[in-house]
Design a protein around this motif. Structure first.
Motif, PDB file in Angstrom:
ATOM      1  N   ASN A  29      -7.822 -17.543   8.940  1.00 10.85           N
ATOM      2  CA  ASN A  29      -7.880 -18.824   8.228  1.00 10.85           C
ATOM      3  C   ASN A  29      -8.187 -18.641   6.748  1.00 10.85           C
ATOM      4  O   ASN A  29      -7.963 -19.554   5.952  1.00 10.85           O
ATOM      5  N   VAL A  30      -8.708 -17.480   6.390  1.00 10.17           N
ATOM      6  CA  VAL A  30      -8.861 -17.074   4.997  1.00 10.17           C
ATOM      7  C   VAL A  30      -8.258 -15.683   4.883  1.00 10.17           C
ATOM      8  O   VAL A  30      -8.743 -14.733   5.494  1.00 10.17           O
ATOM      9  N   SER A  31      -7.169 -15.566   4.127  1.00 10.03           N
ATOM     10  CA  SER A  31      -6.458 -14.286   4.029  1.00 10.03           C
ATOM     11  C   SER A  31      -6.053 -14.011   2.583  1.00 10.03           C
ATOM     12  O   SER A  31      -5.466 -14.873   1.920  1.00 10.03           O
ATOM     13  N   TYR A  32      -6.379 -12.801   2.133  1.00 10.44           N
ATOM     14  CA  TYR A  32      -6.008 -12.352   0.793  1.00 10.44           C
ATOM     15  C   TYR A  32      -4.930 -11.288   0.964  1.00 10.44           C
ATOM     16  O   TYR A  32      -5.146 -10.271   1.628  1.00 10.44           O
ATOM     17  N   CYS A  33      -3.760 -11.521   0.370  1.00 14.34           N
ATOM     18  CA  CYS A  33      -2.576 -10.734   0.723  1.00 14.34           C
ATOM     19  C   CYS A  33      -1.917 -10.074  -0.490  1.00 14.34           C
ATOM     20  O   CYS A  33      -1.811 -10.676  -1.560  1.00 14.34           O
ATOM     21  N   TRP A  34      -1.446  -8.839  -0.270  1.00 15.29           N
ATOM     22  CA  TRP A  34      -0.564  -8.159  -1.211  1.00 15.29           C
ATOM     23  C   TRP A  34       0.868  -8.269  -0.713  1.00 15.29           C
ATOM     24  O   TRP A  34       1.119  -8.179   0.504  1.00 15.29           O
ATOM     25  N   ASP A  35       1.812  -8.435  -1.623  1.00 15.21           N
ATOM     26  CA  ASP A  35       3.213  -8.300  -1.266  1.00 15.21           C
ATOM     27  C   ASP A  35       3.964  -7.716  -2.453  1.00 15.21           C
ATOM     28  O   ASP A  35       3.376  -7.401  -3.489  1.00 15.21           O
ATOM     29  N   LYS A  36       5.277  -7.540  -2.316  1.00 14.31           N
ATOM     30  CA  LYS A  36       6.044  -6.852  -3.365  1.00 14.31           C
ATOM     31  C   LYS A  36       6.104  -7.648  -4.665  1.00 14.31           C
ATOM     32  O   LYS A  36       6.397  -7.093  -5.725  1.00 14.31           O
ATOM     33  N   SER A  48       3.725  -7.141   3.788  1.00 20.08           N
ATOM     34  CA  SER A  48       5.036  -6.630   4.211  1.00 20.08           C
ATOM     35  C   SER A  48       4.973  -5.893   5.541  1.00 20.08           C
ATOM     36  O   SER A  48       5.945  -5.883   6.303  1.00 20.08           O
ATOM     37  N   THR A  49       3.818  -5.279   5.842  1.00 24.02           N
ATOM     38  CA  THR A  49       3.693  -4.494   7.070  1.00 24.02           C
ATOM     39  C   THR A  49       2.785  -5.138   8.115  1.00 24.02           C
ATOM     40  O   THR A  49       2.814  -4.750   9.290  1.00 24.02           O
ATOM     41  N   GLY A  50       1.970  -6.093   7.690  1.00 21.64           N
ATOM     42  CA  GLY A  50       1.016  -6.695   8.613  1.00 21.64           C
ATOM     43  C   GLY A  50      -0.265  -5.898   8.754  1.00 21.64           C
ATOM     44  O   GLY A  50      -1.190  -6.316   9.478  1.00 21.64           O
ATOM     45  N   GLU A  51      -0.370  -4.741   8.081  1.00 24.86           N
ATOM     46  CA  GLU A  51      -1.612  -3.968   8.103  1.00 24.86           C
ATOM     47  C   GLU A  51      -2.721  -4.795   7.463  1.00 24.86           C
ATOM     48  O   GLU A  51      -2.490  -5.476   6.461  1.00 24.86           O
ATOM     49  N   LYS A  54      -2.602   2.853  -4.701  1.00 28.06           N
ATOM     50  CA  LYS A  54      -3.960   2.323  -4.858  1.00 28.06           C
ATOM     51  C   LYS A  54      -4.223   1.201  -3.851  1.00 28.06           C
ATOM     52  O   LYS A  54      -5.334   1.057  -3.348  1.00 28.06           O
ATOM     53  N   ARG A  55      -3.206   0.403  -3.579  1.00 26.74           N
ATOM     54  CA  ARG A  55      -3.365  -0.649  -2.569  1.00 26.74           C
ATOM     55  C   ARG A  55      -3.715  -0.039  -1.210  1.00 26.74           C
ATOM     56  O   ARG A  55      -4.598  -0.520  -0.510  1.00 26.74           O
ATOM     57  N   LYS A  56      -3.019   1.033  -0.845  1.00 28.72           N
ATOM     58  CA  LYS A  56      -3.304   1.694   0.431  1.00 28.72           C
ATOM     59  C   LYS A  56      -4.714   2.266   0.453  1.00 28.72           C
ATOM     60  O   LYS A  56      -5.393   2.232   1.488  1.00 28.72           O
ATOM     61  N   GLU A  57      -5.156   2.781  -0.688  1.00 28.39           N
ATOM     62  CA  GLU A  57      -6.508   3.321  -0.771  1.00 28.39           C
ATOM     63  C   GLU A  57      -7.535   2.209  -0.599  1.00 28.39           C
ATOM     64  O   GLU A  57      -8.532   2.370   0.115  1.00 28.39           O
ATOM     65  N   TYR A  58      -7.291   1.079  -1.264  1.00 22.97           N
ATOM     66  CA  TYR A  58      -8.186  -0.075  -1.122  1.00 22.97           C
ATOM     67  C   TYR A  58      -8.231  -0.533   0.335  1.00 22.97           C
ATOM     68  O   TYR A  58      -9.307  -0.791   0.891  1.00 22.97           O
ATOM     69  N   LEU A  59      -7.060  -0.633   0.947  1.00 21.51           N
ATOM     70  CA  LEU A  59      -6.999  -1.122   2.328  1.00 21.51           C
ATOM     71  C   LEU A  59      -7.721  -0.163   3.274  1.00 21.51           C
ATOM     72  O   LEU A  59      -8.476  -0.602   4.158  1.00 21.51           O
ATOM     73  N   ALA A  60      -7.512   1.140   3.090  1.00 21.62           N
ATOM     74  CA  ALA A  60      -8.190   2.125   3.933  1.00 21.62           C
ATOM     75  C   ALA A  60      -9.710   2.025   3.765  1.00 21.62           C
ATOM     76  O   ALA A  60     -10.466   2.118   4.744  1.00 21.62           O
TER      77      ALA A  60
END
Length: 403
Positions: free
Chosen positions: A210-217, A86-89, A365-371
């Motif tokens: 070319n390989v992307s693992y993504c979270w969304d709403k 959703s944010t591109g982060e 938790k998603r933000k923590e994982y991403l950080a």
């Protein structure tokens, strides 16, 4: 039922014509060992299935010309990412930090079905290899010095003899069933839908790898690029029937939620499956040895399943080569002791960890994982250590440390 005449029983029988069985046959024939491969399908399997190849796998296939051809037809992923859609982060894992360790500091995206075609052509030209498509395994037995299998071809039951049998016949292994081996483990609750589409996500999604693992709403999804298409792996909640999960409108809505293109998506292929994590207690059973999905199953997140099976084949065929030259049969036990811990820790546990991270729905938790992931990408030594593990080099080191 009759034993085939004029056939040398000093050979290895391989059951299963997927990547693990085909690679086993190629390796054995190059060692000067006769091999017969039996596959129940009438021809090479055309299902795409897996599509990610890790660096050590490319190294293993290189001596046979497989890697060069795959590279000419596949797509390199010099980096891969975990992304907040959703944010591109994102956290981008640059694999060039492995350049001092391997000639292949990237993942390769290439269809499993195309890999099998390459391997099939190699074996078709090999005088030591015989491939028998349309052959179904019906029974097997073994003695202290050999294995006998019963196969059905065109409704006729035949017997073949060999010195060893490699069971590379997948998650629904007939060999494992005949041996009565428990396949302990569990099944994840959600259904996974894998869609192949011609839509060019790389032209619409800023900074996508070319390989992307993504979270969304809506949950999570993976994007994997091939030469002329993208594979989208989407996870749907428990309770959906296979028919509901594969509903055209349902899939279209989900794809549009990933990237609203204004046009209907062209879907080349779609399939639904449930993900298991299972493993047998032991890989070697006398002269019958299991490899790949016949021995272990895991979540596909991280692309470790097919690669792990090919690593099994590489290890096992080396052991058979040693035995063929006078080595002790206990080398088969060593294969099991080396490869099973890798499947348990470096493949099943790691794939499960990958899945749990990506199926997390809590925004905090998603933000923590991403950080946490971003902190790894900014420290070169941490990054190299992380990629050494996720690229499956660490598992190979673990195996080689066991004697």
């Amino acid at each position: 039922m009759a034993l085939e005449k004029n056939k040398d029983s000093r050979r290895v029988i391989v059951v299963g014509g997927g990547p693990v069985g085909l690679f086993s046959a190629i390796r054995l024939s190059r060692f000067g060992i006769k091999v017969v491969l039996i596959e129940k399908l009438g021809k090479v399997n055309s299902d795409i299935r897996a599509s990610t190849f890790h660096p050590p796998t490319l190294e293993m296939m290189e001596p046979y010309g497989i890697t060069a051809e795959a590279l000419s037809k596949g797509v390199k992923a010099p980096n891969w990412q975990i992304r907040m859609h959703s944010t591109g982060e994102r956290a981008v894992f640059d694999m060039s930090c492995l350049a001092d360790d391997t000639l292949y500091p990237f993942r390769l995206q290439f269809e499993q079905s195309e890999l099998c075609k390459i391997m099939d052509r190699i074996l078709d030209k090999d005088p030591l290899a015989e491939i028998r498509y349309g052959s179904s395994l019906h029974g097997l037995s073994q003695t202290s010095d050999g294995v006998t299998v019963e196969i059905s071809e065109d409704g006729i039951i035949k017997k073949l003899k060999g010195t060893f049998l490699i069971a590379a016949d997948g998650g629904n292994s007939k060999v494992r069933e005949i041996l009565g081996l428990p396949f302990e483990g569990s099944m994840y609750p959600e259904r996974t839908v894998l869609v192949t589409t011609t839509f060019p996500f790389h032209q619409y999604l800023d900074g996508i790898s070319n390989v992307s693992y993504c979270w969304d709403k809506y949950g999570n999804f993976s994007l994997l690029r091939l030469r002329n298409s993208w594979r989208v792996s989407m996870y749907f909640p428990e309770g959906l029937s296979p028919e509901e999960a594969l509903d055209d409108a349902h899939i279209e809505d989900r794809l549009q939620s990933i990237c609203s293109s204004g046009e209907k998506y062209e879907v080349l292929d779609k399939r639904v499956y449930r993900v298991h994590q299972r493993i047998v207690d032991k890989y070697d059973h006398g002269r019958i040895i299991l490899a790949g999905d016949a021995a272990h199953l895991n979540s596909p997140t991280g692309g470790m399943g097919m690669n792990g099976g090919l690593h099994d084949a590489h290890n096992l065929t080396s052991k058979i080569k040693e035995i063929w030259s006078g080595g002790d049969l206990s080398l088969l036990d060593l294969y099991s002791r080396q490869r099973k811990p890798v499947a348990e820790t470096a493949i099943i546990q790691q794939a499960d960890k990958n899945r749990r991270r990506m199926t997390e729905k809590d925004p905090k938790k998603r933000k923590e994982y991403l950080a946490e992931m971003q902190s790894i990408t900014t420290d070169r030594e941490k990054l190299r250590k992380f990629l050494w593990k996720s690229s499956m080099f660490e598992g190979l080191e673990l195996a080689s440390s066991i004697s």
